[in-house]
Design a protein around this motif. Structure first.
Motif, mmCIF file in Angstrom:
data_model
loop_
_atom_site.group_PDB
_atom_site.id
_atom_site.type_symbol
_atom_site.label_atom_id
_atom_site.label_comp_id
_atom_site.label_asym_id
_atom_site.label_seq_id
_atom_site.Cartn_x
_atom_site.Cartn_y
_atom_site.Cartn_z
ATOM 1 N N UNK A 1 1.222 -1.324 0.155
ATOM 2 C CA UNK A 1 -0.109 0.134 0.053
ATOM 3 C C UNK A 1 0.894 1.541 -0.057
ATOM 4 N N UNK A 2 0.878 2.099 -0.989
ATOM 5 C CA UNK A 2 1.237 3.815 -0.294
ATOM 6 C C UNK A 2 1.403 4.303 1.451
ATOM 7 N N UNK A 3 2.702 4.505 1.037
ATOM 8 C CA UNK A 3 2.592 5.106 1.837
ATOM 9 C C UNK A 3 3.536 4.450 3.258
ATOM 10 N N UNK A 4 3.107 3.413 2.749
ATOM 11 C CA UNK A 4 3.821 2.077 4.206
ATOM 12 C C UNK A 4 5.508 1.370 4.111
ATOM 13 N N UNK A 5 6.484 1.069 4.851
ATOM 14 C CA UNK A 5 7.198 0.046 4.456
ATOM 15 C C UNK A 5 7.096 -0.556 4.489
ATOM 16 N N UNK A 6 7.977 -1.413 3.475
ATOM 17 C CA UNK A 6 8.462 -2.516 3.336
ATOM 18 C C UNK A 6 9.987 -3.329 3.330
ATOM 19 N N UNK A 7 10.106 -4.350 3.983
ATOM 20 C CA UNK A 7 11.429 -5.448 3.399
ATOM 21 C C UNK A 7 10.573 -6.200 2.244
ATOM 22 N N UNK A 8 11.362 -5.973 1.142
ATOM 23 C CA UNK A 8 11.117 -6.135 0.125
ATOM 24 C C UNK A 8 12.453 -6.987 -0.293
ATOM 25 N N UNK A 9 12.490 -7.814 -0.900
ATOM 26 C CA UNK A 9 13.081 -8.669 -2.169
ATOM 27 C C UNK A 9 12.681 -9.024 -3.847
ATOM 28 N N UNK A 10 14.206 -8.260 -4.508
ATOM 29 C CA UNK A 10 13.740 -7.554 -5.871
ATOM 30 C C UNK A 10 14.944 -8.469 -6.249
ATOM 31 N N UNK A 11 14.742 -8.332 -7.706
ATOM 32 C CA UNK A 11 15.698 -8.950 -9.151
ATOM 33 C C UNK A 11 15.319 -8.548 -10.121
ATOM 34 N N UNK A 12 16.839 -7.796 -11.008
ATOM 35 C CA UNK A 12 16.994 -7.179 -11.880
ATOM 36 C C UNK A 12 17.349 -6.444 -12.121
ATOM 37 N N UNK A 13 17.590 -5.953 -13.390
ATOM 38 C CA UNK A 13 17.378 -3.963 -13.830
ATOM 39 C C UNK A 13 17.119 -3.099 -14.325
ATOM 40 N N UNK A 14 17.340 -2.346 -13.869
ATOM 41 C CA UNK A 14 16.369 -0.926 -14.538
ATOM 42 C C UNK A 14 16.610 -0.166 -15.371
ATOM 43 N N UNK A 15 15.620 -0.614 -16.209
ATOM 44 C CA UNK A 15 16.139 0.117 -17.363
ATOM 45 C C UNK A 15 13.885 0.963 -17.609
ATOM 46 N N UNK A 16 13.823 2.454 -17.062
ATOM 47 C CA UNK A 16 12.693 2.728 -17.155
ATOM 48 C C UNK A 16 12.257 2.994 -18.193
ATOM 49 N N UNK A 17 12.951 3.602 -19.602
ATOM 50 C CA UNK A 17 12.703 3.913 -20.130
ATOM 51 C C UNK A 17 12.330 3.205 -21.530
ATOM 52 N N UNK A 18 13.170 1.599 -21.129
ATOM 53 C CA UNK A 18 12.254 0.594 -21.524
ATOM 54 C C UNK A 18 11.442 -0.198 -21.050
ATOM 55 N N UNK A 19 10.725 0.604 -19.799
ATOM 56 C CA UNK A 19 9.259 -0.477 -18.829
ATOM 57 C C UNK A 19 10.172 -1.602 -18.493
ATOM 58 N N UNK A 20 11.356 -1.373 -17.857
ATOM 59 C CA UNK A 20 12.144 -2.086 -17.316
ATOM 60 C C UNK A 20 12.207 -2.210 -15.472
ATOM 61 N N UNK A 21 11.471 -2.631 -14.609
ATOM 62 C CA UNK A 21 11.697 -2.257 -13.634
ATOM 63 C C UNK A 21 12.396 -4.155 -12.691
ATOM 64 N N UNK A 22 13.193 -3.412 -11.555
ATOM 65 C CA UNK A 22 13.682 -4.861 -10.992
ATOM 66 C C UNK A 22 12.199 -5.244 -10.272
ATOM 67 N N UNK A 23 12.179 -6.626 -10.845
ATOM 68 C CA UNK A 23 10.495 -7.401 -9.928
ATOM 69 C C UNK A 23 11.354 -7.419 -8.399
ATOM 70 N N UNK A 24 9.675 -7.479 -7.537
ATOM 71 C CA UNK A 24 9.167 -7.656 -6.822
ATOM 72 C C UNK A 24 8.803 -8.680 -6.684
ATOM 73 N N UNK A 25 10.140 -9.307 -5.777
ATOM 74 C CA UNK A 25 9.958 -11.315 -5.276
ATOM 75 C C UNK A 25 8.955 -11.618 -4.374
ATOM 76 N N UNK A 26 9.486 -10.576 -3.293
ATOM 77 C CA UNK A 26 8.526 -10.553 -1.756
ATOM 78 C C UNK A 26 8.607 -9.629 -0.976
ATOM 79 N N UNK A 27 7.714 -9.192 0.011
ATOM 80 C CA UNK A 27 7.208 -8.020 0.438
ATOM 81 C C UNK A 27 7.032 -9.035 0.859
ATOM 82 N N UNK A 28 7.077 -7.688 2.497
ATOM 83 C CA UNK A 28 6.671 -7.917 3.944
ATOM 84 C C UNK A 28 6.635 -6.553 4.758
ATOM 85 N N UNK A 29 5.471 -6.578 5.635
ATOM 86 C CA UNK A 29 5.540 -5.053 5.988
ATOM 87 C C UNK A 29 6.083 -4.720 7.162
ATOM 88 N N UNK A 30 6.156 -3.247 7.243
ATOM 89 C CA UNK A 30 7.246 -3.423 8.806
ATOM 90 C C UNK A 30 6.892 -2.563 9.453
#
Length: 122
Positions: free
Chosen positions: A89-118
């Motif tokens: 949810x917007x405004x909340x903090x999470x511990x996330x595990x991400x994977x991948x490259x960030x190339x925003x102009x091509x529409x590629x972002x690191x993928x969130x594999x898991x998220x746990x609320x803090x």
């Protein structure tokens, strides 16, 4: 005899080494995971690319540490986007595990594999 072009003799090996190094870094970054603590500041939609899931768009989460997407990742056991979509949810903090490259102009972002609320500290 033709005069030798020394610039092309230097450029070709340097370009080849640079290309190999960039490709190796890209493969490493795509396959490596990173654990972060992020605060979600907003979301937007982006078009899905082949292999990222079903439908036309994916949710991109704008955080204090960059932008991250919620797409499928069968190689990591992530067969649904619903768990992340229902958790974050917007405004909340999470511990996330991400994977991948960030190339925003091509529409590629690191993928969130898991998220746990803090939980907020009291």
């Amino acid at each position: 005899m033709k005069p030798k072009n020394y610039l092309s003799k230097i450029f070709t090996p340097v370009a080849a080494v640079t290309l190999v190094a960039a490709a190796a870094f890209g493969v490493y970054k795509v396959n490596s995971t990173e654990d972060l603590q992020v605060t979600v500041q907003g979301t937007h939609e982006s078009l899905l690319h082949k292999g990222e899931g079903f439908g036309f768009t994916k949710t991109v989460y704008e955080t204090d540490k960059g932008e991250f997407a919620n797409t499928l990742s069968p190689w990591n056991g992530k067969f649904s986007r619903d768990d992340i979509e229902n958790t974050i949810q917007v405004g909340k903090t999470y511990d996330v595990t991400v994977q991948g490259l960030s190339v925003p102009m091509l529409g590629y972002y690191p993928n969130i594999l898991s998220a746990k609320p803090v939980t907020p500290k009291r």
